[in-house]
Design a protein around this motif. Structure first.
Motif, PDB file in Angstrom:
ATOM      1  N   THR A 120       0.841  -1.195   0.000  1.00  0.00           N
ATOM      2  CA  THR A 120       0.000   0.000   0.000  1.00  0.00           C
ATOM      3  C   THR A 120       0.878   1.248   0.000  1.00  0.00           C
ATOM      4  O   THR A 120       2.106   1.151  -0.008  1.00  0.00           O
ATOM      5  CB  THR A 120      -0.940  -0.034   1.236  1.00  0.00           C
ATOM      6  N   ALA A 121       0.230   2.404  -0.008  1.00  0.00           N
ATOM      7  CA  ALA A 121       0.933   3.679   0.151  1.00  0.00           C
ATOM      8  C   ALA A 121       0.697   4.132   1.591  1.00  0.00           C
ATOM      9  O   ALA A 121      -0.444   4.331   2.000  1.00  0.00           O
ATOM     10  CB  ALA A 121       0.373   4.704  -0.828  1.00  0.00           C
ATOM     11  N   SER A 122       1.772   4.266   2.337  1.00  0.00           N
ATOM     12  CA  SER A 122       1.612   4.540   3.775  1.00  0.00           C
ATOM     13  C   SER A 122       0.868   5.848   4.033  1.00  0.00           C
ATOM     14  O   SER A 122       0.183   5.990   5.034  1.00  0.00           O
ATOM     15  CB  SER A 122       2.981   4.562   4.453  1.00  0.00           C
ATOM     16  N   TYR A 123       0.953   6.794   3.094  1.00  0.00           N
ATOM     17  CA  TYR A 123       0.325   8.103   3.363  1.00  0.00           C
ATOM     18  C   TYR A 123      -1.200   8.060   3.274  1.00  0.00           C
ATOM     19  O   TYR A 123      -1.863   9.043   3.573  1.00  0.00           O
ATOM     20  CB  TYR A 123       0.916   9.194   2.493  1.00  0.00           C
ATOM     21  N   TYR A 124      -1.758   6.912   2.859  1.00  0.00           N
ATOM     22  CA  TYR A 124      -3.215   6.794   2.931  1.00  0.00           C
ATOM     23  C   TYR A 124      -3.659   6.851   4.400  1.00  0.00           C
ATOM     24  O   TYR A 124      -4.843   7.017   4.685  1.00  0.00           O
ATOM     25  CB  TYR A 124      -3.697   5.467   2.346  1.00  0.00           C
ATOM     26  N   TYR A 125      -2.707   6.671   5.305  1.00  0.00           N
ATOM     27  CA  TYR A 125      -3.051   6.537   6.728  1.00  0.00           C
ATOM     28  C   TYR A 125      -2.582   7.736   7.559  1.00  0.00           C
ATOM     29  O   TYR A 125      -2.370   7.612   8.755  1.00  0.00           O
ATOM     30  CB  TYR A 125      -2.482   5.210   7.252  1.00  0.00           C
ATOM     31  N   VAL A 126      -2.404   8.900   6.917  1.00  0.00           N
ATOM     32  CA  VAL A 126      -1.981  10.076   7.689  1.00  0.00           C
ATOM     33  C   VAL A 126      -3.015  10.457   8.738  1.00  0.00           C
ATOM     34  O   VAL A 126      -2.675  11.070   9.746  1.00  0.00           O
ATOM     35  CB  VAL A 126      -1.636  11.326   6.824  1.00  0.00           C
ATOM     36  N   GLY A 127      -4.280  10.068   8.508  1.00  0.00           N
ATOM     37  CA  GLY A 127      -5.320  10.339   9.504  1.00  0.00           C
ATOM     38  C   GLY A 127      -5.075   9.530  10.774  1.00  0.00           C
ATOM     39  O   GLY A 127      -5.527   9.908  11.863  1.00  0.00           O
ATOM     40  N   LYS A 128      -4.374   8.440  10.633  1.00  0.00           N
ATOM     41  CA  LYS A 128      -4.059   7.533  11.737  1.00  0.00           C
ATOM     42  C   LYS A 128      -2.779   7.999  12.437  1.00  0.00           C
ATOM     43  O   LYS A 128      -2.693   7.986  13.660  1.00  0.00           O
ATOM     44  CB  LYS A 128      -3.849   6.164  11.093  1.00  0.00           C
ATOM     45  N   ALA A 129      -1.789   8.391  11.637  1.00  0.00           N
ATOM     46  CA  ALA A 129      -0.526   8.905  12.176  1.00  0.00           C
ATOM     47  C   ALA A 129       0.164   9.743  11.107  1.00  0.00           C
ATOM     48  O   ALA A 129       0.413   9.257   9.993  1.00  0.00           O
ATOM     49  CB  ALA A 129       0.390   7.756  12.596  1.00  0.00           C
ATOM     50  N   ASN A 130       0.447  10.986  11.449  1.00  0.00           N
ATOM     51  CA  ASN A 130       1.061  11.905  10.481  1.00  0.00           C
ATOM     52  C   ASN A 130       2.354  11.357   9.877  1.00  0.00           C
ATOM     53  O   ASN A 130       2.650  11.556   8.703  1.00  0.00           O
ATOM     54  CB  ASN A 130       1.397  13.231  11.168  1.00  0.00           C
ATOM     55  N   SER A 131       3.131  10.660  10.715  1.00  0.00           N
ATOM     56  CA  SER A 131       4.470  10.241  10.270  1.00  0.00           C
ATOM     57  C   SER A 131       4.447   9.216   9.145  1.00  0.00           C
ATOM     58  O   SER A 131       5.471   9.005   8.496  1.00  0.00           O
ATOM     59  CB  SER A 131       5.253   9.666  11.451  1.00  0.00           C
ATOM     60  N   THR A 132       3.295   8.577   8.905  1.00  0.00           N
ATOM     61  CA  THR A 132       3.227   7.627   7.793  1.00  0.00           C
ATOM     62  C   THR A 132       3.553   8.319   6.467  1.00  0.00           C
ATOM     63  O   THR A 132       3.978   7.669   5.519  1.00  0.00           O
ATOM     64  CB  THR A 132       1.833   6.978   7.669  1.00  0.00           C
ATOM     65  N   ALA A 133       3.368   9.633   6.411  1.00  0.00           N
ATOM     66  CA  ALA A 133       3.640  10.371   5.170  1.00  0.00           C
ATOM     67  C   ALA A 133       5.088  10.202   4.707  1.00  0.00           C
ATOM     68  O   ALA A 133       5.356  10.135   3.501  1.00  0.00           O
ATOM     69  CB  ALA A 133       3.324  11.848   5.358  1.00  0.00           C
ATOM     70  N   PHE A 134       6.007  10.136   5.664  1.00  0.00           N
ATOM     71  CA  PHE A 134       7.418  10.003   5.274  1.00  0.00           C
ATOM     72  C   PHE A 134       7.681   8.698   4.529  1.00  0.00           C
ATOM     73  O   PHE A 134       8.626   8.598   3.765  1.00  0.00           O
ATOM     74  CB  PHE A 134       8.336  10.055   6.510  1.00  0.00           C
ATOM     75  N   GLY A 135       6.861   7.686   4.791  1.00  0.00           N
ATOM     76  CA  GLY A 135       7.041   6.399   4.119  1.00  0.00           C
ATOM     77  C   GLY A 135       6.664   6.453   2.654  1.00  0.00           C
ATOM     78  O   GLY A 135       7.105   5.624   1.862  1.00  0.00           O
ATOM     79  N   THR A 136       5.837   7.400   2.266  1.00  0.00           N
ATOM     80  CA  THR A 136       5.455   7.534   0.854  1.00  0.00           C
ATOM     81  C   THR A 136       6.080   8.791   0.265  1.00  0.00           C
ATOM     82  O   THR A 136       7.017   8.711  -0.517  1.00  0.00           O
ATOM     83  CB  THR A 136       3.920   7.581   0.696  1.00  0.00           C
ATOM     84  N   ALA A 137       5.564   9.941   0.648  1.00  0.00           N
ATOM     85  CA  ALA A 137       6.087  11.192   0.086  1.00  0.00           C
ATOM     86  C   ALA A 137       5.636  12.373   0.937  1.00  0.00           C
ATOM     87  O   ALA A 137       4.555  12.344   1.520  1.00  0.00           O
ATOM     88  CB  ALA A 137       5.594  11.381  -1.344  1.00  0.00           C
TER      89      ALA A 137
END
Ligand code: CA
Length: 386
Positions: A120-137
């Motif tokens: 998956t793209a980790s940033y789909y889950y920024v609502g869950k945790a902001n830091s997931t954005a770094f895993g995608t873009a």
């Protein structure tokens, strides 16, 4: 050693590096010529012969429809390579979005353990945790090469894995990258940042939050629902990936403008995410194979996008009545300012995000200065003479 054996070895480039032991093996009549490095097939043979290794079957929950062969292909490459390198003992099959769980539910399912592995793209889950954005873009962040440099050699993956373990009980590996994405498909003209106000746009991740700051009405829709939303006017604009996938999605048939660049996704990674308990139960050799397969998926997907986007863009421009435009400096400047402000705001409220952001910015500033010097001049020159 006869002439034929010598030429056989020379062809594989091992004569110069032959050890005394190797020469002795030849002298004793061993017919097998050793490879310079153990091939995946040899590893598979080893795994197959080791009766102590368990037979395991996993299914990969993904966020992708089957029609997106390049991005779904990242999950397939991963799955097929693990299966091949274990001689079928660790059998993994990739499943389309919706088959196991919804396209935007992958991380949740892996976290709960209802599936062992996701792509998956980790940033789909920024609502869950902001830091997931770094895993995608991150908006105005890293290109694909810079993202890989940060993750693999800049301490980024270690940092992110620590976060995933603590927060979700998940371990993740980069397993695909689309390269720099396009700005996307618009049915309203965007000449200045003011034109973004009130725009109904599908855009996930922090890019969506920047658009929100700029006055757009942001939606996150899974891939399968975007075309109809654009066609019916439920949304005015969507970003997706780039020419190859966008052509498959058919957005050129229902849009007036194709803007670039996708400043929110200059080199997004996709991830294999694995439930930590399931990961810890794997034999070490399977863990190593999983890492290698993810690495291969990461590299293969980027190469495919780079190769396939070129003819796809030509097809779009030939077939569709679409105007291709760069975002104006006004749009870029306002977006960059809003992006920087958003990152600072999140960092003030979120200590995990803050600590990752500091490391990430330091790496980004260095590598972008370097690429901005040499690579940029080279590409600028070539662009100028074409
Ligand atoms: Ca995108």
């Amino acid at each position: 050693m006869d002439r034929r054996e010598f030429l056989n070895l020379a062809g594989k480039g091992v004569v110069a590096g032959a050890t005394a032991m190797g020469m002795a093996a030849c002298a004793s009549g061993s017919p097998a010529a050793p490879e310079a490095a153990p091939a995946a097939e040899e590893l598979a043979e080893e795994v197959q012969q080791d009766s102590g290794l368990p037979e395991i079957s996993w299914e990969v929950a993904t966020s992708w429809p089957l029609s997106l062969d390049t991005i779904f292909g990242g999950a397939e490459t991963f799955a097929q390579r693990v299966s091949a390198m274990t001689g079928g003992k660790f059998n993994i099959v990739a499943r389309a979005a919706g088959e196991l769980v919804g396209g935007l539910e992958v991380l949740n399912a892996v976290e709960e353990g209802s599936v062992n592995v996701g792509h998956t793209a980790s940033y789909y889950y920024v609502g869950k945790a902001n830091s997931t954005a770094f895993g995608t873009a991150i908006p105005f962040g890293l290109t694909a090469r810079q993202q890989n440099a940060w993750l693999y050699e800049g301490g980024g993956l270690e940092l992110m894995q620590e976060f995933y373990k603590e927060r979700f009980g998940v371990i993740q590996f980069p397993a695909g990258n689309t390269g720099a994405q396009m700005g996307g498909w618009f049915n309203k003209e965007i000449n200045s940042a003011k034109d973004l106000e009130g725009l109904k746009m599908r855009i996930p991740g922090l890019g969506g939050r920047v658009m929100d700051k700029l006055g757009a009405t942001v939606q996150v829709l899974p891939g399968g629902e975007i075309f109809q939303a654009l066609q019916t006017g439920a949304i005015d604009a969507t970003e997706w990936v780039g020419p190859y996938d966008d052509l498959t999605m058919g957005f050129h048939k229902v849009s007036k403008f194709y803007y670039y660049p996708g400043w929110w996704e200059p080199g997004p990674s996709l991830e294999v995410q694995i439930n930590l308990n399931a990961w810890n139960e794997l034999p070490e050799v399977y863990q190593e194979i999983v890492k290698t397969a993810a690495y291969e998926a990461n590299m293969t997907m980027l190469a495919r996008y780079d190769a396939k986007n070129v003819p796809a863009l030509a097809t779009i421009l030939e077939e569709a009545d679409v105007e291709m435009r760069p975002f104006s400096d006004d749009v870029m400047n306002a977006s960059k300012e809003a992006s920087d402000a958003l990152l600072d705001e999140i960092a003030q409220e979120d200590t995990d995000f803050n600590s990752i952001l500091k490391e990430w910015r330091s790496f980004k500033d260095g590598i972008q200065a370097w690429h901005g010097l040499n690579e940029a001049r080279y590409l600028e020159y070539l662009g100028g003479i074409s």
